[in-house]
Design a protein around this motif. Structure first.
Motif, mmCIF file in Angstrom:
data_model
loop_
_atom_site.group_PDB
_atom_site.id
_atom_site.type_symbol
_atom_site.label_atom_id
_atom_site.label_comp_id
_atom_site.label_asym_id
_atom_site.label_seq_id
_atom_site.Cartn_x
_atom_site.Cartn_y
_atom_site.Cartn_z
ATOM 1 N N LYS A 77 -9.847 5.429 -0.953
ATOM 2 C CA LYS A 77 -9.131 3.990 -0.745
ATOM 3 C C LYS A 77 -7.956 4.671 0.242
ATOM 4 N N LYS A 79 -4.347 3.335 2.540
ATOM 5 C CA LYS A 79 -3.341 2.225 3.040
ATOM 6 C C LYS A 79 -2.636 2.535 4.178
ATOM 7 N N GLN A 168 -5.993 -6.165 5.899
ATOM 8 C CA GLN A 168 -4.541 -6.412 6.179
ATOM 9 C C GLN A 168 -4.025 -5.105 6.014
ATOM 10 N N THR A 171 -2.346 -3.192 2.530
ATOM 11 C CA THR A 171 -3.158 -3.411 1.224
ATOM 12 C C THR A 171 -4.294 -2.199 1.483
ATOM 13 N N TRP A 172 -4.719 -1.882 0.244
ATOM 14 C CA TRP A 172 -5.668 -0.835 -0.079
ATOM 15 C C TRP A 172 -6.878 -1.298 0.436
ATOM 16 N N ASN A 189 -14.437 -2.470 1.304
ATOM 17 C CA ASN A 189 -14.234 -3.370 0.279
ATOM 18 C C ASN A 189 -15.299 -4.270 -0.372
#
Length: 228
Positions: A77, A79, A168, A171-172, A189
């Motif tokens: 993940k 960010k 976006q 966000t993760w 995602n």
């Protein structure tokens, strides 16, 4: 009811194929992980690895995790900050000699891209020296010529595929990468999918790399690497 021996065999097989499993629960860099670039650019903050690149740093700091395998499944993940800039690389034995970057999975703003590196380490070093010399004069290296690109020894990064990223900044973003032979697929995602075929991937791999873009901040968490 599944027998205890069968459960044990299944668990042992799963564990044996796992090369990296890191949640950054400790306050320090994981054992075996190393960094490059400006000192103190990478820290563990609130259970995630955070990297910050100064605006005057023309080559973002990198973090390296050793691995060994050929076909790989990689997940993590990330960010990113407002404009987003993240590069994940898988290095390995180059067909042109030595160890080199093989696969690049990049997020630049709202674009997800896959690319491969080709060419000799010597060519890569020479180009780096040229860029550094020109930068001191306030200049940029010219784009490759047709003759240079026709030479398989000439080091270059080739984009294989790209799509607009439906995520976006701030966000993760979950990335799942499957690398089998020369085929690579990235799922973002659990919804977006990007696939490509390269020419340099089907070799032994040696390390996982994360790189931050100039003037950016990046957070990384839940890094998993396993052999299929």
């Amino acid at each position: 009811m599944r027998s205890p021996l069968l459960v044990l065999a299944f668990c042992s097989s799963t564990f044996a194929g796992e090369l990296i499993h890191e949640d950054f629960t400790a306050a320090v860099l994981p054992k075996g992980w190393t960094t490059g670039g400006r000192a103190n650019s990478w820290t563990v903050v609130e259970g995630a690895l955070q990297g910050v690149c100064a605006k005057d740093d023309d080559h973002g700091p990198a973090v390296f995790a050793p691995l060994a395998g050929r076909d790989l499944d990689v997940s993590c993940k990330v960010k990113l900050d407002e404009k987003g800039n993240c590069l994940m690389l898988i290095d390995g034995e180059s067909a042109f000699g030595g160890s080199a970057h093989l696969l690049r999975v990049s997020i630049y703003g709202n674009t997800l891209a896959l690319a491969q590196d080709r060419g000799t380490p010597e060519s890569h070093i020479q180009q780096g020296k040229l860029r550094a010399a020109l930068a001191k004069e306030g200049k940029k290296a010219p784009p490759p010529t047709a003759e240079q690109l026709a030479d398989p020894q000439f080091y270059r990064t080739e984009r294989l595929a790209s799509i607009p990223l439906q995520a976006q900044p701030g966000t993760w973003i979950k990335l799942d990468v499957s690398l089998k032979g020369n085929d690579v697929t990235v799922v973002v995602n659990d919804t977006q999918k990007l696939s490509a075929q390269g020419t340099v991937f089907d070799v032994a791999k040696s390390r996982l790399v994360f790189l931050i873009g100039q003037g950016k901040k990046l957070q990384i968490d839940d890094v998993r690497v396993s052999t299929p």
